[in-house]
Design an enzyme around this catalytic site. Sequence first.
Site, mmCIF file in Angstrom:
data_model
loop_
_atom_site.group_PDB
_atom_site.id
_atom_site.type_symbol
_atom_site.label_atom_id
_atom_site.label_comp_id
_atom_site.label_asym_id
_atom_site.label_seq_id
_atom_site.Cartn_x
_atom_site.Cartn_y
_atom_site.Cartn_z
ATOM 1 C CB ALA A 233 43.663 37.571 46.350
ATOM 2 C CG HIS A 234 38.821 38.903 46.656
ATOM 3 N ND1 HIS A 234 37.656 38.712 45.960
ATOM 4 C CD2 HIS A 234 39.365 37.674 46.815
ATOM 5 C CE1 HIS A 234 37.507 37.433 45.730
ATOM 6 N NE2 HIS A 234 38.516 36.790 46.220
ATOM 7 C CG ASN A 235 37.711 40.650 51.212
ATOM 8 O OD1 ASN A 235 37.248 40.322 50.120
ATOM 9 N ND2 ASN A 235 37.189 41.615 51.945
#
Lengths: 339, 339, 339
Positions: A233-235
């Site tokens: 997922a993001h980051n």
Amino acid sequence: MRFSIKEIASKMGATIVGDDSLFVTRLAPIAQASKDELTFISEEKYFPFASTTHAKVIIVESCDPLPRDKTYLVVKGNVRQYLPILLMLFKPSFKQIDKMIEDSAEIAKDVHIPKSCYIGHDVKISKGCKIYPNVSILEGTVIGENCTIYPNVTIREFSKIGKNVIFQPGCVIGSDGFGYYTLGGKHIKIEQIGTVVIHDNVEIGSNTTIDRGAIGDTVIGMGTKIDNLVHIAHNDLIGENCLIIAQTGISGSVTVKNNVTIAGQVGVAGHLTIGENVIVAAKAGISKDLAPNQKYQGNPAQPMLDEQKSKVYVRKLPKLFERVKELEKMILEKNKGEN
Amino acid sequence: MRFSIKEIASKMGATIVGDDSLFVTRLAPIAQASKDELTFISEEKYFPFASTTHAKVIIVESCDPLPRDKTYLVVKGNVRQYLPILLMLFKPSFKQIDKMIEDSAEIAKDVHIPKSCYIGHDVKISKGCKIYPNVSILEGTVIGENCTIYPNVTIREFSKIGKNVIFQPGCVIGSDGFGYYTLGGKHIKIEQIGTVVIHDNVEIGSNTTIDRGAIGDTVIGMGTKIDNLVHIAHNDLIGENCLIIAQTGISGSVTVKNNVTIAGQVGVAGHLTIGENVIVAAKAGISKDLAPNQKYQGNPAQPMLDEQKSKVYVRKLPKLFERVKELEKMILEKNKGEN
Amino acid sequence: MRFSIKEIASKMGATIVGDDSLFVTRLAPIAQASKDELTFISEEKYFPFASTTHAKVIIVESCDPLPRDKTYLVVKGNVRQYLPILLMLFKPSFKQIDKMIEDSAEIAKDVHIPKSCYIGHDVKISKGCKIYPNVSILEGTVIGENCTIYPNVTIREFSKIGKNVIFQPGCVIGSDGFGYYTLGGKHIKIEQIGTVVIHDNVEIGSNTTIDRGAIGDTVIGMGTKIDNLVHIAHNDLIGENCLIIAQTGISGSVTVKNNVTIAGQVGVAGHLTIGENVIVAAKAGISKDLAPNQKYQGNPAQPMLDEQKSKVYVRKLPKLFERVKELEKMILEKNKGEN
């Protein structure tokens, strides 16, 4: 692309404390920001980063407790409420698709691009890369030497790919992270303006998906190998030389340190840290930080021996119920005998 | 396309009770059927729908208990045994692929179709849509205004897509549901003649798969956001403003009401209903209907507090075993002392 | 392509015992090897296969205990240490992509290839196949009659596909297995030189991934149906008429016998055997061989009744804790009364 901090301050109604002639290129989280990037402090716990960040310009609610050698954009109220303005401002304005290989793409001479591939504006593909059919590489992506990109792979805008990276078919790099805020029951998309950085010697499995950062980047460290159908997922910041087995899902903003092995179908909750050399058994559910150099198992995950003991105890439960029944009988009969 | 009910009745050896001049366009389940569609009642529990369905024509085993204002095709024996005949009859006869953009496709003037995309027969793409390379949109699909379709997306035949829908790369809309009947140990494919309906403001994550309905439609309600690598099976009816996190799988014919949040790697068994405002924790396994306005956790899922208590008790098991051992010792010693 | 065993022996520094004029075409595991293939025995437990294998040439550490009618390449030290040499030797040298339909591809006259598809060198596509846009079929793949290949499917090199096979959109056949050896903390790729064999009447779900064998093949048996987002790892041997439901993951070198049903989100550890007619409930984690003709559930999976009992006991735990507390009180009070 660069933005005057005067212009940014004016859009937020912020006061500039420091050098108002500065320019910034992008918005980035404070731990990742480079010297040309704008960053922000939204909670007290990030104060110490003000001294260590490379960024010269920081958005804050008050700069009183912070070092004097930075420039501050001081906003009224909570920093987080200005994020929608900032995200719209820094959202890249993607260029129109014109041709299958855009004129501004730079492709090394020895690289053959099959006819059904799309190579976007300003994409750079280094020598030795092998590109299969039906691959789409969107605007601004940079790909290092000797990468192999199998069919039906998508690499979205501004991804940065190292050398010797292998993309198995159908994997997706740089899709939007799952970020919304909810207003009156409706989910409003938070623009995902970060990107994905993949270091050298990484391999990405077929149909695996790696989301771009919301602000700042999702990073896959050197030498890490990711199996099929994995979700990053993001980051997320994945360390070096990790092994992440099929169908594992890692929620947003997780840090996985170096040399971690995560077996299949594991789930990791958001914002956690998994220490170096950790091994996680298949199907575990990780809901808190994991200390380094240990093996974990179960849902919620615990050190492997503890989990295996728990399982043994559960298996012995029928006998325990019987023993307690026996004890009850013994006591009751005894009491009866004595009365 | 429309079919005379006389012709249909003759193929099934059915008797028409009512208006034999009617025509129907499609086969649909009784709760979804529109006035031009043919439907059927295969079990007594569906009798009440005979009064409420929009369909004018219903296939039944007997029309005695049913309202007089409908037309019935009365079959001999069980209605379900006629489904193979009906599925073959109503199965759309797909048109041959001729060109990359078929002549009958209607594409709004401001929409650019990259060269490697396929736009099938009778597809309609509304203004403001952004179509990336290597997208395949098959026959009869209708796409509303301002949709974004990233690379390598497949939207299969006759899907109906609302406005402002975002398709992240590699997602698949309208693949065949997993439907077979088993005859002599072999699994025979049940034709999947329904489609997928996606309402406005939905976002579909990368490499997520949404199967078409077997009969009738799979529906994604307005404003619902679906993360990466999610599986939505045939005839699921997902409500409005839901959040479905990565790697969740929902079996066929599940109803998810509005404002439901389902965390990552959850599994939902078939034919269940999940009530409004329910929140399901990650990795849960849902095996029965969930009442609205509650949080659930575990496998099988139970209300979150109950599940957390169970987990606490399991963690305390080693101590319980010790306590029981102590008790046994005390009783035995006591008995010994008394003898 | 064929290799002289003299040349192979010389590269490994091996001694030939038997007929040194033989040639071999490929490296294969001993249970699968055909008469023109080279195989190897790396552990004593494989000795009995020396009599039953079709292979004429076997790499061994010592041929003393083995039948005289085979030819042996006798190596110094452990057979496994020669695998990297063998893998490099037998790794196919893939041909350059030249055109969207390579000249050496053989495509039946009635098969239409949309413009955005890639059909590699020496690919054979039989009559009656329906190929949708954006499909990539790589070198040497052979596809039987009446297959349907939906958009964005990738079938990698040298796959062998039977008749009437359906590939839902986005599925990947023949991606590299997840195979590495670790040297000084770095993961070095093990070349995956096997392939995928899919028998007649199989259906593969959308975005499902099936890895090629490391050495030898990954096999999907006749009539087996695989749902969406399933992961089948290298060298899995899946039997006939199995049903494998969405998001299940099967680790490498697993044997699944005929008529097995595996429900959704199940995980199977590597090198196991699942017996005929087994049914595995959703979300199970299989960590040891499963005897045939039974139902299994849980993680780790156990016979379904045992698992359901365990769950019941866990649910009753709060009451058990109370009962034990009661018993303790009774005993203590009794003791007090007696003192």
